[in-house]
Design a protein around this motif. Structure first.
Motif, short mmCIF file in Angstrom:
data_model
loop_
_atom_site.label_atom_id
_atom_site.label_comp_id
_atom_site.label_asym_id
_atom_site.label_seq_id
_atom_site.Cartn_x
_atom_site.Cartn_y
_atom_site.Cartn_z
N ASN A 188 0.83 -1.20 0.00
CA ASN A 188 0.00 0.00 0.00
C ASN A 188 0.87 1.25 0.00
OD1 ASN A 188 -2.13 -1.83 0.36
ND2 ASN A 188 -2.07 -1.61 2.58
N LEU A 189 0.27 2.39 -0.39
CA LEU A 189 0.98 3.65 -0.23
C LEU A 189 1.25 3.84 1.26
CD1 LEU A 189 -0.87 6.10 -2.68
CD2 LEU A 189 1.25 4.84 -3.05
N VAL A 190 2.42 4.32 1.57
CA VAL A 190 2.88 4.41 2.96
C VAL A 190 2.16 5.53 3.70
CG1 VAL A 190 4.89 4.86 4.42
CG2 VAL A 190 5.13 3.48 2.35
N VAL A 191 1.70 5.22 4.90
CA VAL A 191 1.13 6.23 5.79
C VAL A 191 2.27 6.72 6.69
CG1 VAL A 191 -0.52 6.69 7.65
CG2 VAL A 191 -1.14 5.15 5.77
N PRO A 192 2.65 8.00 6.59
CA PRO A 192 3.74 8.49 7.41
C PRO A 192 3.30 8.69 8.87
CG PRO A 192 2.78 10.31 6.22
CD PRO A 192 2.08 9.06 5.74
N ASP A 193 4.26 8.90 9.75
CA ASP A 193 3.93 9.26 11.13
C ASP A 193 3.33 10.66 11.12
OD1 ASP A 193 4.86 6.90 12.22
OD2 ASP A 193 6.88 7.67 12.49
N TYR A 194 2.17 10.81 11.70
CA TYR A 194 1.54 12.13 11.78
C TYR A 194 0.60 12.15 12.96
CZ TYR A 194 -2.85 10.38 9.76
OH TYR A 194 -4.02 9.71 9.54
N GLU A 195 0.24 13.35 13.38
CA GLU A 195 -0.74 13.51 14.44
C GLU A 195 -1.52 14.80 14.22
OE1 GLU A 195 1.98 15.71 17.82
OE2 GLU A 195 1.65 13.55 17.98
N PHE A 196 -2.72 14.80 14.74
CA PHE A 196 -3.55 16.00 14.69
C PHE A 196 -3.26 16.83 15.93
CE2 PHE A 196 -5.81 13.51 11.60
CZ PHE A 196 -6.32 14.45 10.72
N THR A 197 -2.88 18.09 15.74
CA THR A 197 -2.69 18.98 16.88
C THR A 197 -3.97 19.75 17.17
OG1 THR A 197 -1.78 20.68 15.41
CG2 THR A 197 -0.21 19.20 16.50
N SER A 198 -4.88 19.79 16.21
CA SER A 198 -6.24 20.32 16.39
C SER A 198 -7.11 19.63 15.35
CB SER A 198 -6.26 21.85 16.22
OG SER A 198 -6.09 22.20 14.86
N ASP A 199 -8.38 19.99 15.30
CA ASP A 199 -9.27 19.36 14.31
C ASP A 199 -8.91 19.73 12.88
OD1 ASP A 199 -10.73 17.92 16.12
OD2 ASP A 199 -12.31 19.43 16.33
N THR A 200 -8.20 20.85 12.71
CA THR A 200 -7.90 21.32 11.36
C THR A 200 -6.39 21.40 11.07
OG1 THR A 200 -7.98 23.61 12.10
CG2 THR A 200 -10.01 22.66 11.23
N THR A 201 -5.56 20.97 11.99
CA THR A 201 -4.11 21.04 11.78
C THR A 201 -3.49 19.69 12.06
OG1 THR A 201 -4.14 23.35 12.52
CG2 THR A 201 -2.01 22.26 12.42
N LEU A 202 -2.66 19.25 11.13
CA LEU A 202 -1.91 18.01 11.37
C LEU A 202 -0.44 18.27 11.15
CD1 LEU A 202 -1.12 16.36 8.45
CD2 LEU A 202 -3.57 16.16 8.44
N VAL A 203 0.37 17.52 11.91
CA VAL A 203 1.83 17.63 11.82
C VAL A 203 2.35 16.28 11.37
CG1 VAL A 203 3.96 18.03 13.07
CG2 VAL A 203 1.96 19.41 13.58
N ILE A 204 3.07 16.29 10.28
CA ILE A 204 3.66 15.06 9.72
C ILE A 204 5.11 15.01 10.15
CG2 ILE A 204 4.13 13.77 7.61
CD1 ILE A 204 1.89 15.48 6.29
#
Length: 194
Positions: A177-193
């Motif tokens: 599959n296409l790789v899912v990188p490490d990421y997290e949501f810092t809010s409902d509308t912002t994510l940090v990869i």
């Protein structure tokens, strides 16, 4: 000691006077001083070598990517760059989520559910590296009007790999599959990869 001639022997005994008052010989002190000097010298050489291997400021700046997805509507995708590679962020439609969940994962080459590929509470947001797992081409399907392949997800034009709406390999030479990188949501509308 007395000699047989009756004259007192005045030569000192070689075992006397080697140790100082505290029981440490001069040779021990010299050994300790030499080893300490070598240790300090070794640190003076190793510290610059180790510190030069630390990542530079520009590398650290690229180690994470922050994305604002507040303007990302249902069914839309955005492309971003993470560590000089493309990232696809897609807000899945209810139909795309239903299609992904309807697939029997045991029939997949690289079995994963949509839930395993997304974050809890944000199951409608799919974040994947935009790099085909076959030979590293950039698949189509992230923008409007691009070929999404037979399964409505992504299509790699280089060698014909087809990915579904959860970016899972369904057809073609790609091994996974296409790789899912490490990421997290810092809010409902912002994510940090990263």
């Amino acid at each position: 000691m007395a000699s047989t001639t009756g004259i007192a022997d005045t030569t000192p005994d070689v075992t006397e006077g080697v140790e100082g008052e505290d029981g440490v010989r001069r040779r021990d002190f010299i050994n300790i001083a030499a080893v300490s000097a070598a240790g300090v010298g070794g640190l003076a050489v190793l510290l610059p070598l180790v510190s030069q291997m630390a990542p530079s400021k520009d590398v650290l700046a690229e180690s994470t990517t922050e994305l604002d997805i507040s303007s990302l509507d249902v069914g839309q995708s955005i492309k971003a760059v993470f560590r000089k590679q493309p990232i696809f962020v897609r807000r899945l439609t209810p139909a795309e989520i239903e299609a992904a969940n309807a697939v029997n994962t045991s029939s997949l080459r690289d079995p994963q559910t949509l839930e395993e590929r997304t974050k809890p509470g944000h199951e409608s947001v799919l974040v994947v590296m935009g790099v085909c797992t076959h030979l590293g081409c950039v698949p189509l399907g992230a923008q409007e009007g691009e070929n999404k392949g037979e399964f409505g997800g992504y299509f790699c034009p280089c060698h014909g790999s087809h990915y579904d709406t959860a970016a899972r390999i369904r057809k073609g030479p790609a091994p996974s599959n296409l790789v899912v990188p490490d990421y997290e949501f810092t809010s409902d509308t912002t994510l940090v990869i990263g």
